[in-house]
Design a protein around this motif. Structure first.
Motif, PDB file in Angstrom:
ATOM      1  N   PRO A   2       0.822  -1.208   0.000  1.00 48.69           N
ATOM      2  CA  PRO A   2       0.000   0.000   0.000  1.00 48.69           C
ATOM      3  C   PRO A   2       0.863   1.268   0.000  1.00 48.69           C
ATOM      4  O   PRO A   2       1.938   1.299   0.584  1.00 48.69           O
ATOM      5  N   ILE A   3       0.387   2.274  -0.693  1.00 51.77           N
ATOM      6  CA  ILE A   3       1.042   3.573  -0.722  1.00 51.77           C
ATOM      7  C   ILE A   3       0.095   4.554  -0.044  1.00 51.77           C
ATOM      8  O   ILE A   3      -1.046   4.717  -0.484  1.00 51.77           O
ATOM      9  N   VAL A   4       0.555   5.172   1.035  1.00 52.27           N
ATOM     10  CA  VAL A   4      -0.271   6.067   1.832  1.00 52.27           C
ATOM     11  C   VAL A   4       0.260   7.488   1.692  1.00 52.27           C
ATOM     12  O   VAL A   4       1.449   7.735   1.898  1.00 52.27           O
ATOM     13  N   TYR A   5      -0.635   8.401   1.334  1.00 47.07           N
ATOM     14  CA  TYR A   5      -0.276   9.820   1.236  1.00 47.07           C
ATOM     15  C   TYR A   5      -0.686  10.511   2.526  1.00 47.07           C
ATOM     16  O   TYR A   5      -1.831  10.402   2.958  1.00 47.07           O
ATOM     17  N   ILE A   6       0.280  11.218   3.139  1.00 44.39           N
ATOM     18  CA  ILE A   6       0.084  11.903   4.412  1.00 44.39           C
ATOM     19  C   ILE A   6       0.469  13.371   4.224  1.00 44.39           C
ATOM     20  O   ILE A   6       1.485  13.667   3.597  1.00 44.39           O
ATOM     21  N   CYS A   7      -0.301  14.285   4.814  1.00 42.78           N
ATOM     22  CA  CYS A   7       0.043  15.706   4.748  1.00 42.78           C
ATOM     23  C   CYS A   7       1.273  15.968   5.605  1.00 42.78           C
ATOM     24  O   CYS A   7       1.307  15.596   6.779  1.00 42.78           O
ATOM     25  N   GLN A  12      -2.569  14.617   8.393  1.00 37.57           N
ATOM     26  CA  GLN A  12      -3.817  13.991   7.956  1.00 37.57           C
ATOM     27  C   GLN A  12      -3.561  13.007   6.822  1.00 37.57           C
ATOM     28  O   GLN A  12      -2.759  13.268   5.932  1.00 37.57           O
ATOM     29  N   LYS A  13      -4.253  11.866   6.857  1.00 40.91           N
ATOM     30  CA  LYS A  13      -4.159  10.908   5.762  1.00 40.91           C
ATOM     31  C   LYS A  13      -4.938  11.468   4.582  1.00 40.91           C
ATOM     32  O   LYS A  13      -6.122  11.788   4.689  1.00 40.91           O
ATOM     33  N   ILE A  14      -4.277  11.621   3.448  1.00 38.19           N
ATOM     34  CA  ILE A  14      -4.893  12.195   2.253  1.00 38.19           C
ATOM     35  C   ILE A  14      -5.512  11.100   1.389  1.00 38.19           C
ATOM     36  O   ILE A  14      -6.586  11.273   0.826  1.00 38.19           O
ATOM     37  N   GLU A  39      13.227  13.123   1.616  1.00 37.41           N
ATOM     38  CA  GLU A  39      12.327  13.897   2.469  1.00 37.41           C
ATOM     39  C   GLU A  39      10.882  13.412   2.390  1.00 37.41           C
ATOM     40  O   GLU A  39      10.167  13.445   3.381  1.00 37.41           O
ATOM     41  N   MET A  40      10.455  12.969   1.226  1.00 36.84           N
ATOM     42  CA  MET A  40       9.041  12.700   0.994  1.00 36.84           C
ATOM     43  C   MET A  40       8.626  11.247   1.124  1.00 36.84           C
ATOM     44  O   MET A  40       7.471  10.969   1.425  1.00 36.84           O
ATOM     45  N   ILE A  41       9.529  10.314   0.885  1.00 32.10           N
ATOM     46  CA  ILE A  41       9.148   8.904   0.829  1.00 32.10           C
ATOM     47  C   ILE A  41       9.767   8.150   1.992  1.00 32.10           C
ATOM     48  O   ILE A  41      10.971   8.197   2.209  1.00 32.10           O
ATOM     49  N   HIS A  42       8.917   7.456   2.733  1.00 33.40           N
ATOM     50  CA  HIS A  42       9.361   6.674   3.885  1.00 33.40           C
ATOM     51  C   HIS A  42       8.674   5.312   3.844  1.00 33.40           C
ATOM     52  O   HIS A  42       7.521   5.205   3.450  1.00 33.40           O
ATOM     53  N   TYR A  43       9.392   4.289   4.262  1.00 39.54           N
ATOM     54  CA  TYR A  43       8.840   2.948   4.323  1.00 39.54           C
ATOM     55  C   TYR A  43       8.558   2.607   5.779  1.00 39.54           C
ATOM     56  O   TYR A  43       9.419   2.744   6.638  1.00 39.54           O
ATOM     57  N   GLU A  50       5.006   5.430   2.621  1.00 39.15           N
ATOM     58  CA  GLU A  50       4.340   6.669   3.038  1.00 39.15           C
ATOM     59  C   GLU A  50       4.952   7.829   2.263  1.00 39.15           C
ATOM     60  O   GLU A  50       6.168   7.997   2.242  1.00 39.15           O
ATOM     61  N   ILE A  51       4.091   8.595   1.591  1.00 36.97           N
ATOM     62  CA  ILE A  51       4.547   9.734   0.813  1.00 36.97           C
ATOM     63  C   ILE A  51       4.007  11.007   1.444  1.00 36.97           C
ATOM     64  O   ILE A  51       2.797  11.143   1.634  1.00 36.97           O
ATOM     65  N   LYS A  52       4.923  11.896   1.809  1.00 35.90           N
ATOM     66  CA  LYS A  52       4.535  13.181   2.386  1.00 35.90           C
ATOM     67  C   LYS A  52       4.121  14.118   1.262  1.00 35.90           C
ATOM     68  O   LYS A  52       4.845  14.296   0.284  1.00 35.90           O
ATOM     69  N   SER A  53       2.936  14.695   1.397  1.00 36.35           N
ATOM     70  CA  SER A  53       2.396  15.611   0.403  1.00 36.35           C
ATOM     71  C   SER A  53       1.757  16.774   1.150  1.00 36.35           C
ATOM     72  O   SER A  53       2.190  17.101   2.253  1.00 36.35           O
ATOM     73  N   ILE A  54       0.734  17.394   0.582  1.00 40.92           N
ATOM     74  CA  ILE A  54       0.040  18.485   1.254  1.00 40.92           C
ATOM     75  C   ILE A  54      -1.455  18.335   1.002  1.00 40.92           C
ATOM     76  O   ILE A  54      -1.874  18.064  -0.128  1.00 40.92           O
ATOM     77  N   CYS A  55      -2.258  18.483   2.050  1.00 36.97           N
ATOM     78  CA  CYS A  55      -3.708  18.367   1.909  1.00 36.97           C
ATOM     79  C   CYS A  55      -4.288  19.704   1.433  1.00 36.97           C
ATOM     80  O   CYS A  55      -3.621  20.744   1.466  1.00 36.97           O
ATOM     81  N   GLU A  56      -5.524  19.673   1.003  1.00 35.68           N
ATOM     82  CA  GLU A  56      -6.170  20.870   0.480  1.00 35.68           C
ATOM     83  C   GLU A  56      -6.261  21.976   1.529  1.00 35.68           C
ATOM     84  O   GLU A  56      -6.069  23.146   1.222  1.00 35.68           O
TER      85      GLU A  56
END
Length: 76
Positions: A2-7, A12-14, A39-43, A50-56
């Motif tokens: 699974p690939i999870v996007y997190i702000c 917050q889980k995106i 910085e953005m990708i962590h296992y 887990e991919i760090k991104s930004i929520c709306e």
């Protein structure tokens, strides 16, 4: 895997992708520099990526308050 996007700001889980095989180029990960990838990708221990991104919500806050770009975390 699974690939999870997190702000990156509020935690917050995106979203989540539950695909067994994903091509990095389909996700645009091949466009990241090595530093951005670190910085953005962590296992996680459970095998999730887990991919760090930004929520709306945080994106709106940054748009309304540009000075927040200077901070690593602006949500307390």
């Amino acid at each position: 895997m699974p690939i999870v996007y997190i702000c990156r700001h509020c935690g917050q889980k995106i979203g989540k992708l539950d695909q067994q095989m994903v091509d990095a180029s389909m996700l645009g990960l091949d466009q990241l520099s090595a530093e951005d990838m670190r910085e953005m990708i962590h296992y996680q221990d459970n095998g999730d990526m887990e991919i760090k991104s930004i929520c709306e919500s945080c994106e709106e806050s940054l748009g309304s308050h540009p000075q927040y770009h200077e901070l690593d975390h602006f949500i307390q």
